[in-house]
Design a protein around this motif. Structure first.
Motif, PDB file in Angstrom:
ATOM      1  N   MET A  73     -11.552 -17.174  11.335  1.00 51.71           N
ATOM      2  CA  MET A  73     -10.324 -16.792  12.185  1.00 51.71           C
ATOM      3  C   MET A  73      -9.759 -15.639  11.572  1.00 51.71           C
ATOM      4  N   ALA A  74      -9.427 -14.777  12.389  1.00 49.94           N
ATOM      5  CA  ALA A  74      -8.604 -13.478  11.749  1.00 49.94           C
ATOM      6  C   ALA A  74      -7.058 -13.950  11.589  1.00 49.94           C
ATOM      7  N   GLN A  75      -6.321 -13.566  10.502  1.00 53.51           N
ATOM      8  CA  GLN A  75      -5.063 -14.005  10.405  1.00 53.51           C
ATOM      9  C   GLN A  75      -4.006 -12.968  10.524  1.00 53.51           C
ATOM     10  N   LEU A  76      -3.009 -13.198  10.925  1.00 51.74           N
ATOM     11  CA  LEU A  76      -1.589 -12.269  11.093  1.00 51.74           C
ATOM     12  C   LEU A  76      -1.097 -12.361   9.684  1.00 51.74           C
ATOM     13  N   ILE A  77      -0.988 -11.498   8.759  1.00 53.46           N
ATOM     14  CA  ILE A  77      -0.382 -11.581   7.566  1.00 53.46           C
ATOM     15  C   ILE A  77       0.946 -11.036   7.698  1.00 53.46           C
ATOM     16  N   TYR A  78       2.035 -11.625   7.483  1.00 49.84           N
ATOM     17  CA  TYR A  78       3.441 -11.242   7.739  1.00 49.84           C
ATOM     18  C   TYR A  78       4.268 -11.103   6.470  1.00 49.84           C
ATOM     19  N   ILE A  79       4.521  -9.842   5.872  1.00 47.10           N
ATOM     20  CA  ILE A  79       4.870  -9.337   4.776  1.00 47.10           C
ATOM     21  C   ILE A  79       6.369  -9.194   4.895  1.00 47.10           C
ATOM     22  N   VAL A  80       7.253  -9.905   4.255  1.00 49.37           N
ATOM     23  CA  VAL A  80       8.721 -10.030   4.468  1.00 49.37           C
ATOM     24  C   VAL A  80       9.307  -9.670   2.814  1.00 49.37           C
ATOM     25  N   GLY A  81      10.553  -9.230   2.884  1.00 49.81           N
ATOM     26  CA  GLY A  81      11.647  -9.425   1.686  1.00 49.81           C
ATOM     27  C   GLY A  81      12.613  -8.575   1.990  1.00 49.81           C
ATOM     28  N   ALA A  82      13.515  -8.555   0.868  1.00 50.80           N
ATOM     29  CA  ALA A  82      14.841  -8.101   1.294  1.00 50.80           C
ATOM     30  C   ALA A  82      14.769  -6.515   1.017  1.00 50.80           C
ATOM     31  N   SER A  83      15.543  -5.495   1.728  1.00 56.68           N
ATOM     32  CA  SER A  83      15.446  -4.146   1.472  1.00 56.68           C
ATOM     33  C   SER A  83      15.481  -3.982  -0.185  1.00 56.68           C
ATOM     34  N   GLY A  84      14.660  -3.238  -0.703  1.00 57.85           N
ATOM     35  CA  GLY A  84      14.610  -2.738  -2.009  1.00 57.85           C
ATOM     36  C   GLY A  84      13.678  -3.857  -2.790  1.00 57.85           C
ATOM     37  N   VAL A  85      13.011  -4.444  -2.331  1.00 60.89           N
ATOM     38  CA  VAL A  85      12.125  -5.262  -3.135  1.00 60.89           C
ATOM     39  C   VAL A  85      10.748  -4.570  -3.358  1.00 60.89           C
ATOM     40  N   GLY A  86      10.161  -3.661  -2.476  1.00 56.97           N
ATOM     41  CA  GLY A  86       9.180  -2.918  -2.643  1.00 56.97           C
ATOM     42  C   GLY A  86       8.155  -3.005  -1.884  1.00 56.97           C
ATOM     43  N   LYS A  87       8.439  -3.636  -0.726  1.00 58.02           N
ATOM     44  CA  LYS A  87       7.500  -4.049   0.378  1.00 58.02           C
ATOM     45  C   LYS A  87       6.620  -2.792   0.665  1.00 58.02           C
ATOM     46  N   ASP A  88       7.177  -1.758   0.908  1.00 61.31           N
ATOM     47  CA  ASP A  88       6.339  -0.529   1.633  1.00 61.31           C
ATOM     48  C   ASP A  88       5.613   0.178   0.475  1.00 61.31           C
ATOM     49  N   SER A  89       5.999   0.119  -0.979  1.00 55.25           N
ATOM     50  CA  SER A  89       5.148   0.642  -1.969  1.00 55.25           C
ATOM     51  C   SER A  89       3.841  -0.477  -1.975  1.00 55.25           C
ATOM     52  N   LEU A  90       4.157  -1.852  -2.184  1.00 55.46           N
ATOM     53  CA  LEU A  90       2.996  -2.717  -2.417  1.00 55.46           C
ATOM     54  C   LEU A  90       2.144  -2.556  -1.168  1.00 55.46           C
ATOM     55  N   MET A  91       2.566  -2.374  -0.046  1.00 58.87           N
ATOM     56  CA  MET A  91       1.614  -2.424   1.183  1.00 58.87           C
ATOM     57  C   MET A  91       0.854  -1.074   1.139  1.00 58.87           C
ATOM     58  N   HIS A  92       1.313  -0.032   0.630  1.00 60.71           N
ATOM     59  CA  HIS A  92       0.831   1.208   0.522  1.00 60.71           C
ATOM     60  C   HIS A  92      -0.187   1.061  -0.659  1.00 60.71           C
ATOM     61  N   TYR A  93       0.020   0.505  -1.693  1.00 61.26           N
ATOM     62  CA  TYR A  93      -0.716   0.238  -2.766  1.00 61.26           C
ATOM     63  C   TYR A  93      -1.849  -0.368  -2.439  1.00 61.26           C
ATOM     64  N   ALA A  94      -1.645  -1.467  -1.765  1.00 59.79           N
ATOM     65  CA  ALA A  94      -2.805  -2.475  -1.130  1.00 59.79           C
ATOM     66  C   ALA A  94      -3.733  -1.937  -0.076  1.00 59.79           C
ATOM     67  N   ARG A  95      -3.129  -1.119   0.463  1.00 56.81           N
ATOM     68  CA  ARG A  95      -3.920  -0.180   1.633  1.00 56.81           C
ATOM     69  C   ARG A  95      -5.076   0.673   0.831  1.00 56.81           C
ATOM     70  N   GLN A  96      -4.438   1.239  -0.145  1.00 58.31           N
ATOM     71  CA  GLN A  96      -5.138   2.434  -0.697  1.00 58.31           C
ATOM     72  C   GLN A  96      -6.168   1.573  -1.527  1.00 58.31           C
ATOM     73  N   ARG A  97      -5.950   0.701  -2.457  1.00 60.03           N
ATOM     74  CA  ARG A  97      -6.942  -0.049  -3.120  1.00 60.03           C
ATOM     75  C   ARG A  97      -7.964  -0.817  -2.412  1.00 60.03           C
ATOM     76  N   LEU A  98      -7.656  -1.480  -1.107  1.00 60.09           N
ATOM     77  CA  LEU A  98      -8.648  -2.100  -0.394  1.00 60.09           C
ATOM     78  C   LEU A  98      -9.460  -0.900   0.452  1.00 60.09           C
TER      79      LEU A  98
END
Length: 179
Positions: free
Chosen positions: A1-26
């Motif tokens: 079953m497909a999952q919705l993966i919900y990434i959260v964190g305070a401003s400044g924890v690096g969510k955007d950078s980590l998501m960009h990194y993971a997207r590029q690596r995958l």
């Protein structure tokens, strides 16, 4: 079953950078898609790759039922397009950049939602927010003070205090673990 993966964190924890990194690596190697957010904020610099819309267009899209998820935070409106439902029906896991405060609503709408919390030490968050340059010093201080923890069972936590590659590889490995 497909999952919705919900990434959260305070401003400044690096969510955007980590998501960009993971997207590029995958890079299409696993059935995971990253959803863009619709935000009533202009696109600026190295910020998140979002779709900038006006508050009027946001209201129109919301009234038309075009968002699967939407919320307001810090005077801005955020939406995730309802196309994510089609992606999940087609068997793709979907990664979204969510809101800590909105997480209970998202969990109610998507009972099998998986929440990944990105965390960092307050001094790291302060430095990142200052370097980002989007807010005044007083606003940054208030953001750092009001970092409420998301204390719930079943959350996946990733600490992002060091090099991007360290937490980035942790996120990649977590995402690769979805069947």
């Amino acid at each position: 079953m497909a999952q919705l993966i919900y990434i959260v964190g305070a401003s400044g924890v690096g969510k955007d950078s980590l998501m960009h990194y993971a997207r590029q690596r995958l890079n299409g190697s696993v059935p995971i898609l990253f959803a863009h957010r619709y935000i009533t904020r202009p696109v600026a610099g190295a910020s998140e790759n979002h779709i900038a819309i006006t508050p009027e267009e946001f209201r129109l899209r919301k009234a038309g039922g075009l968002f699967a998820l939407d919320w307001e935070s810090h005077g801005l409106y955020y939406g995730i397009g309802r196309e994510i439902n089609d992606w999940m029906i087609s068997g793709f896991h979907v990664v979204v950049n969510g809101s800590r405060q909105y997480q209970p609503v998202a969990k109610e709408r998507y009972p099998h939602l998986v929440t990944i919390v990105i965390e960092a030490d307050p001094e790291i968050i302060l430095q990142r927010l200052q370097n980002r340059g989007r807010e005044e010093a007083a606003d940054i201080a208030n953001r750092v003070k009001r970092q409420p923890p998301l204390d719930k069972d079943g959350l996946i936590r990733i600490t992002n205090n060091g090099f991007l590659e360290e937490a980035g590889e942790t996120l990649v490995n977590v995402l690769k673990g979805f069947p």
